[in-house]
Design a protein around this motif. Structure first.
Motif, PDB file in Angstrom:
ATOM      1  N   PHE A   1       0.819  -1.210   0.000  1.00 38.73           N
ATOM      2  CA  PHE A   1       0.000   0.000   0.000  1.00 38.73           C
ATOM      3  C   PHE A   1       0.851   1.258   0.000  1.00 38.73           C
ATOM      4  O   PHE A   1       0.482   2.259   0.615  1.00 38.73           O
ATOM      5  CB  PHE A   1      -0.923  -0.022   1.223  1.00 38.73           C
ATOM      6  CG  PHE A   1      -1.769  -1.256   1.275  1.00 38.73           C
ATOM      7  CD1 PHE A   1      -2.889  -1.369   0.453  1.00 38.73           C
ATOM      8  CD2 PHE A   1      -1.426  -2.327   2.091  1.00 38.73           C
ATOM      9  CE1 PHE A   1      -3.669  -2.516   0.472  1.00 38.73           C
ATOM     10  CE2 PHE A   1      -2.202  -3.477   2.118  1.00 38.73           C
ATOM     11  CZ  PHE A   1      -3.321  -3.577   1.307  1.00 38.73           C
TER      12      PHE A   1
ATOM     13  N   ASP B   1       2.996   2.619  10.150  1.00 36.19           N
ATOM     14  CA  ASP B   1       2.029   2.269   9.101  1.00 36.19           C
ATOM     15  C   ASP B   1       1.256   1.016   9.520  1.00 36.19           C
ATOM     16  O   ASP B   1       1.043   0.103   8.745  1.00 36.19           O
ATOM     17  CB  ASP B   1       2.788   2.031   7.777  1.00 36.19           C
ATOM     18  CG  ASP B   1       1.851   1.976   6.574  1.00 36.19           C
ATOM     19  OD1 ASP B   1       0.710   2.455   6.676  1.00 36.19           O
ATOM     20  OD2 ASP B   1       2.281   1.459   5.530  1.00 36.19           O
TER      21      ASP B   1
ATOM     22  N   HIS C   1      -5.117   1.489  11.727  1.00 36.78           N
ATOM     23  CA  HIS C   1      -5.575   2.843  11.455  1.00 36.78           C
ATOM     24  C   HIS C   1      -6.741   3.300  12.327  1.00 36.78           C
ATOM     25  O   HIS C   1      -7.331   4.343  12.062  1.00 36.78           O
ATOM     26  CB  HIS C   1      -5.951   2.988   9.978  1.00 36.78           C
ATOM     27  CG  HIS C   1      -4.755   3.100   9.081  1.00 36.78           C
ATOM     28  ND1 HIS C   1      -3.472   3.106   9.568  1.00 36.78           N
ATOM     29  CD2 HIS C   1      -4.640   3.217   7.734  1.00 36.78           C
ATOM     30  CE1 HIS C   1      -2.622   3.221   8.550  1.00 36.78           C
ATOM     31  NE2 HIS C   1      -3.300   3.278   7.429  1.00 36.78           N
TER      32      HIS C   1
ATOM     33  N   HIS D   1       2.471   7.090   7.659  1.00 34.54           N
ATOM     34  CA  HIS D   1       1.790   6.888   6.372  1.00 34.54           C
ATOM     35  C   HIS D   1       0.293   7.107   6.502  1.00 34.54           C
ATOM     36  O   HIS D   1      -0.278   6.971   7.566  1.00 34.54           O
ATOM     37  CB  HIS D   1       2.072   5.472   5.828  1.00 34.54           C
ATOM     38  CG  HIS D   1       1.695   5.346   4.382  1.00 34.54           C
ATOM     39  ND1 HIS D   1       0.917   4.334   3.890  1.00 34.54           N
ATOM     40  CD2 HIS D   1       1.991   6.146   3.320  1.00 34.54           C
ATOM     41  CE1 HIS D   1       0.768   4.499   2.579  1.00 34.54           C
ATOM     42  NE2 HIS D   1       1.406   5.594   2.213  1.00 34.54           N
ATOM     43  N   ASP D   2      -0.321   7.456   5.368  1.00 30.17           N
ATOM     44  CA  ASP D   2      -1.779   7.664   5.281  1.00 30.17           C
ATOM     45  C   ASP D   2      -2.238   8.907   6.029  1.00 30.17           C
ATOM     46  O   ASP D   2      -3.283   8.906   6.692  1.00 30.17           O
ATOM     47  CB  ASP D   2      -2.553   6.411   5.746  1.00 30.17           C
ATOM     48  CG  ASP D   2      -2.175   5.183   4.941  1.00 30.17           C
ATOM     49  OD1 ASP D   2      -2.315   5.218   3.704  1.00 30.17           O
ATOM     50  OD2 ASP D   2      -1.679   4.207   5.535  1.00 30.17           O
TER      51      ASP D   2
HETATM   52 MG    MG Z   1      -0.364   2.713   4.800  1.00 29.08          MG
END
Ligand code: MG
Ligand code: SAH
Length: 215
Positions: free
Chosen positions: A25, A146, A149, A174-175
């Protein structure tokens, strides 16, 4: 081999496999940015990532660590995040262990490490992030978050790992989506928290990769 510009020095990123053959991802621009930052940070110590999946980010970070003579700790229980579970949006049936009724990305992850010639640089830690952190004492030159979430997972990872980053070291997340329309908020929230704590200074985002420097 991809040439990358950092300030005015040109470095060459060499990944010993076709990165597009690794499931994952991470966008290639984000990966190149991770590599550049890790190459510099890893001169000062070890690097740790939370959330490896099949090893895409691990290949970028690991290649930089290898070049710098450093070590990458890759923490993942390999049972997948919420979105990888059976019936969820990012479920991959080839990574499902039907015998145990659980996700298992570790086999694929090891395969990636071998193909990328990184078994001499990456230490896989097949365990939950919080369990690993309970016994952690090694200072880290860079941490890449990462993993899960959910707000709880993101906060836990931030609280447990950010204080291991050495002064002048890096925390990458990340994200990170400043616009809620682009994606979920928890990684963005911890990216904000890191800045509000006064302990980190944010560098410009590269797509959804937030890199912060510890003061
Ligand atoms: Mg990610
Ligand atoms: N960095 C990867 C993507 C990671 S996906 C890439 O570049 O493609 C998120 C990963 O975090 C999953 O593999 C999942 O198993 C792991 N994860 C989620 N919560 C975790 C936790 N609490 N401890 C350890 N790993 C976790």
């Amino acid at each position: 081999m991809l040439p990358i510009e950092i300030a005015n020095i040109e470095i060459t990123m060499s990944l010993l496999l076709d990165i597009n053959s690794v499931k994952g991802f991470l966008d290639s621009e984000e990966g190149a940015a991770l590599y550049q930052h890790a190459l510099i940070a890893a001169q000062n110590g070890s690097v740790l990532e939370v959330g490896s999946y099949c090893g895409k980010s691990t290949v970028y970070l690991g290649a930089a660590c290898k070049q710098a003579g450093s070590v990458l700790f890759a923490v993942d229980h390999h049972r997948g995040s919420e979105e990888h579970q059976l019936g969820e949006e990012y479920h991959d049936a080839t990574l499902y262990d039907a015998e145990f009724g659980k996700m298992d990305s570790f086999r694929e992850f090891r395969n990636t490490l071998a193909r990328a010639k990184l078994e001499d640089t990456v230490v896989p830690i097949v365990a939950p992030s919080a369990l690993t952190a309970r016994a952690w004492t090694t200072p880290l030159a860079m941490v890449f978050i990462d993993g899960g979430h959910s707000m709880q997972a993101a906060l836990t990872d931030f609280n447990l790992w950010s204080h291991h980053v050495i002064r002048g070291g890096l925390l990458a997340i990340h994200d990170v989506f400043p616009n809620p329309a682009d994606g979920g908020r928890p990684p963005y929230e911890i990216w904000r928290l890191a800045q509000e704590s006064g302990l980190f200074e944010a560098l410009p985002l590269v797509k959804s990769l937030g890199v912060l420097k510890k003061r």
